[in-house]
Write an enzyme that holds these catalytic residues in place. Sequence first.
Site, PDB file in Angstrom:
ATOM      1  N   GLU A  86       0.847  -1.189   0.000  1.00 33.42           N
ATOM      2  CA  GLU A  86       0.000   0.000   0.000  1.00 33.42           C
ATOM      3  C   GLU A  86       0.887   1.245   0.000  1.00 33.42           C
ATOM      4  O   GLU A  86       1.902   1.307   0.678  1.00 33.42           O
ATOM      5  CB  GLU A  86      -0.869  -0.013   1.252  1.00 33.42           C
ATOM      6  N   LYS A 161     -10.326  -0.415  -2.088  1.00 32.14           N
ATOM      7  CA  LYS A 161     -10.409  -0.772  -0.671  1.00 32.14           C
ATOM      8  C   LYS A 161     -11.783  -0.449  -0.085  1.00 32.14           C
ATOM      9  O   LYS A 161     -12.257   0.686  -0.151  1.00 32.14           O
ATOM     10  CB  LYS A 161      -9.321  -0.011   0.090  1.00 32.14           C
ATOM     11  N   CYS A 204      -4.657  -3.696   3.298  1.00 27.41           N
ATOM     12  CA  CYS A 204      -4.358  -3.250   4.660  1.00 27.41           C
ATOM     13  C   CYS A 204      -5.486  -3.507   5.663  1.00 27.41           C
ATOM     14  O   CYS A 204      -5.644  -4.624   6.133  1.00 27.41           O
ATOM     15  CB  CYS A 204      -3.970  -1.779   4.622  1.00 27.41           C
TER      16      CYS A 204
END
Length: 329
Positions: A86, A161, A204
Amino acid sequence: MRIYCCRTFWTKTRRISWCKFWSTSILHRRGAGSEGERRMSSPSSNPIAALCQVTSTPDKEANFSSCQRLVEQAREGGACMAFLPEGFDFIGSSREETLQLSETLEGETIQRYTRLARQSGVWLSLGGFHERGPDWESDRRIYNSHVIINDQGCIVSVYRKCHLFDVELTGRGVSLKESAFTIPGPQIVPPVPTPIGKVGLAVCYDLRFPELSLALMRQGAEILTYPSAFTMATGAAHWEVLLRARAIETQCFVVAAAQVGRHHQSRASFGHALLVDPWGEVIGRCGGEEPGLALAEIDMEKLKSVRRDMPVQTHRREAQLYQGHTSTH
């Protein structure tokens, strides 16, 4: 002949320091002639994944140079797919700088990576690209996008995301509100067929939501990816245990590229990039000190044997026990 500086990583049985990559793609380590060296340097029928760890800053040019070197090392080590973390493109020092440095998928940054993939012949997982949103001109908001590029330089999948990191950890020095300028992704995307297996995409903070990993597994994922920039506090407490848990409960490989070290005055990342097998064993590790690379074979026979010997997916009783139940909290 090319020689790169030393890096250290761990296999599940030993610590390996590699100091040279030769044009013959042989991995060298201390103690030449041992069984470990022969195993790592001999041809294998299993594909090799490259787990990357970087320290991004607001300097996009320097970040690309660092990632390019890792991809080149991955290629020379025999990897057919490299995983970047990321914020591989940059990590801004403020909201304003982050938005100013963001781009579209058609911008120069992704174009450079498509050329890199094509020239190196390596698939790329670019986890956490700052992608300008569809209404950028009016709202100045972005996606946190995980982009997969094949070895022909074509974008084959983009996952945006879904779970945004809005966390205030009083007393632990963590205060981030990703939703202040980031759009949550609308959906998960199907696993991507790649040379190392079917890859399920996440980013993440998605790691903390097992429903996502189970959904990807049910769609056929064999490898789950969590490119990350974990904080020092949350990383020390939760990083490895969460990654190993996701591997164990889905019986998938888990690849988690990571940011490491200080990006600028106000932010640092935990590092410790990991690659975990379907039994929950760590088979690749980059440590918590510096950028680097770990190589690991992706052995699908291991995945098949784990799922055969412990068939937890066939033992699930979702229809009888879980469907229709919602949280009251």
